[in-house]
Design a protein around this motif. Structure first.
Motif, short mmCIF file in Angstrom:
data_model
loop_
_atom_site.label_atom_id
_atom_site.label_comp_id
_atom_site.label_asym_id
_atom_site.label_seq_id
_atom_site.Cartn_x
_atom_site.Cartn_y
_atom_site.Cartn_z
N ILE A 1 0.86 -1.19 0.00
CA ILE A 1 0.00 0.00 0.00
C ILE A 1 0.89 1.24 0.00
N PRO A 2 0.94 2.06 -1.05
CA PRO A 2 0.27 1.83 -2.34
C PRO A 2 0.99 0.76 -3.14
N PRO A 3 0.37 0.27 -4.21
CA PRO A 3 1.02 -0.75 -5.03
C PRO A 3 2.12 -0.13 -5.89
N LEU B 1 -2.97 1.37 9.54
CA LEU B 1 -3.04 0.57 8.32
C LEU B 1 -2.48 -0.81 8.62
N CYS B 2 -3.30 -1.83 8.43
CA CYS B 2 -2.87 -3.22 8.59
C CYS B 2 -2.61 -3.76 7.19
N ALA B 3 -1.34 -3.85 6.82
CA ALA B 3 -0.99 -4.16 5.44
C ALA B 3 0.20 -5.12 5.43
N SER C 1 4.90 -1.71 2.64
CA SER C 1 4.01 -0.61 2.31
C SER C 1 4.66 0.72 2.68
N THR C 2 4.42 1.74 1.86
CA THR C 2 5.04 3.05 2.08
C THR C 2 4.02 4.14 2.34
N CYS C 3 2.75 3.79 2.49
CA CYS C 3 1.73 4.77 2.82
C CYS C 3 2.14 5.48 4.12
#
Length: 368
Positions: A13-15, A41-43, A47-49
């Motif tokens: 997140i984001p892809p 955010l549970c990812a 992920s770099t959000c």
């Protein structure tokens, strides 16, 4: 409001490139934070959000996409981490069933797939205890006996999409390498219209490679070019320089993200009348909605008569990420009305037991 967003473990997140669901989650997380809410955010760990993030998997699990073991591990750890949230918005498939079985009353879910027989059975088992969001009116109408709590269209941030002039004078295709997306149809339409076609498509699953080898590769050559899967900057350039986006889908797509991305670049869309197309495009203004290949060819040939500014304007007015964020916040507030709210959150020790072994000894997320 404390908002936990649970993402599937398949992509970051984001892809990096393809990933409509992940793009939406990224925009929601940033939008909620900008609106003054606490977000978890549970990812996945890659992920770099730019919001607080917790994960069970250090890297996205794209090679295990769709496997129940990986998704269940993601669900268990995410709920353990997010237990003190006011709202948990679950974007996985298994999570809503888990939440319903535990009688959690602060969970909502978005169904991102078509309500086929499998998904109908899954979401029926969670409803009405877990309010379900559909992503278009057509999507909601196909839900059968599943109660749909709200319809919320996806959105994009127009500021991230440069306005294009269509100077490349080619047609573009953007999506997955799959029969339902109509890549072979796009090639036939472009050839019949006498226009170049540039194809950007995700191709990672075995069935996607098989379709490419059997139905697409034999049609390539000349001014029909396959570009592979593109990152964001290259995608925006492709769309902005295109005369039009060809979207000849052959399935009831719940929401066509590629269409609003093209419109954000001021590029009109020529699409087949399936799924959410008629909710996104204004026929004769931001594109053309067609029923047959012959109509698709005719539409492409008259695309230059459309005002590209109207395409961009339609996104700014109807499909912005700001509107999407506001719609979700309004929905969360309706879920949290006093008469609905029952505090069934687990104690920290309960949550620690649930997460035991899922991510080493690293502590669970603590809300501020």
């Amino acid at each position: 409001m404390r908002i936990a967003l649970i993402a599937p473990p398949w992509l970051s997140i984001p892809p990096i490139a393809y990933g409509g669901i992940e793009t939406v989650i990224d925009d929601l997380a940033k939008g909620f934070t900008a609106a003054g809410h606490e977000v978890l955010l549970c990812a996945t760990g890659d992920s770099t959000c730019p919001v607080p993030t917790t994960w069970s998997f250090s890297e996205s699990q794209s090679t295990r996409m769709g496997t129940s073991a990986a998704e269940l591990r993601q669900v268990l750890f995410s709920y353990a981490s997010a237990g003190d949230a006011d709202i948990i918005h679950d974007h996985t498939l298994l999570g809503p069933v888990f939440a319903a079985e535990r009688s959690l009353h602060n969970v909502v879910t978005t169904c991102h797939g078509a309500f086929d027989e499998d998904l109908q059975k899954i979401y029926q088992s969670a409803a009405p205890r877990i309010p379900t969001i559909a992503i278009s009116q057509d999507h909601a109408l196909s839900a059968g006996a599943i109660p749909i709590a709200r319809v919320i269209h996806h959105g994009v941030n127009p500021d991230r999409f440069a306005v294009g002039s269509g100077a490349g004078d080619y047609l573009a295709f953007l999506g997955r390498m799959a029969p339902a997306k109509g890549v072979d149809t796009a090639i036939r339409v472009a050839r019949a219209a006498g226009l170049p076609l540039r194809i950007a498509a995700k191709m990672s699953q075995p069935e996607e490679h098989r379709y490419f080898e059997e139905s697409v590769r034999p049609l390539l050559g000349g001014d029909i070019v396959f570009m592979g899967e593109l990152g964001f900057a290259d995608k925006v350039e492709l769309l902005g320089n295109a005369r039009a986006l060809l979207n000849p889908i052959d399935w009831p797509e719940p929401f066509g993200m590629v269409m609003i991305e093209a419109l954000a670049c001021s590029t009109p869309v020529v699409a087949r009348r399936r799924g959410s197309v008629a909710e996104i495009l204004q026929d004769g203004l931001t594109g053309y909605i067609c029923d047959t290949e012959v109509e698709l060819v005719e539409a492409v040939q008259q695309i230059s008569t459309l005002d590209r500014y109207a395409c961009r304007q339609s996104v700014e007015q109807n499909f912005s990420s700001k509107r999407m964020v506001d719609d979700h916040l309004d929905f969360y507030q309706s879920v949290l009305k006093p008469e609905r709210t029952i505090d069934l959150r687990k104690t920290p020790s309960d949550r620690a037991d649930l997460a035991h072994g899922l991510r080493g000894a690293e502590p669970l997320f603590q809300w501020a």
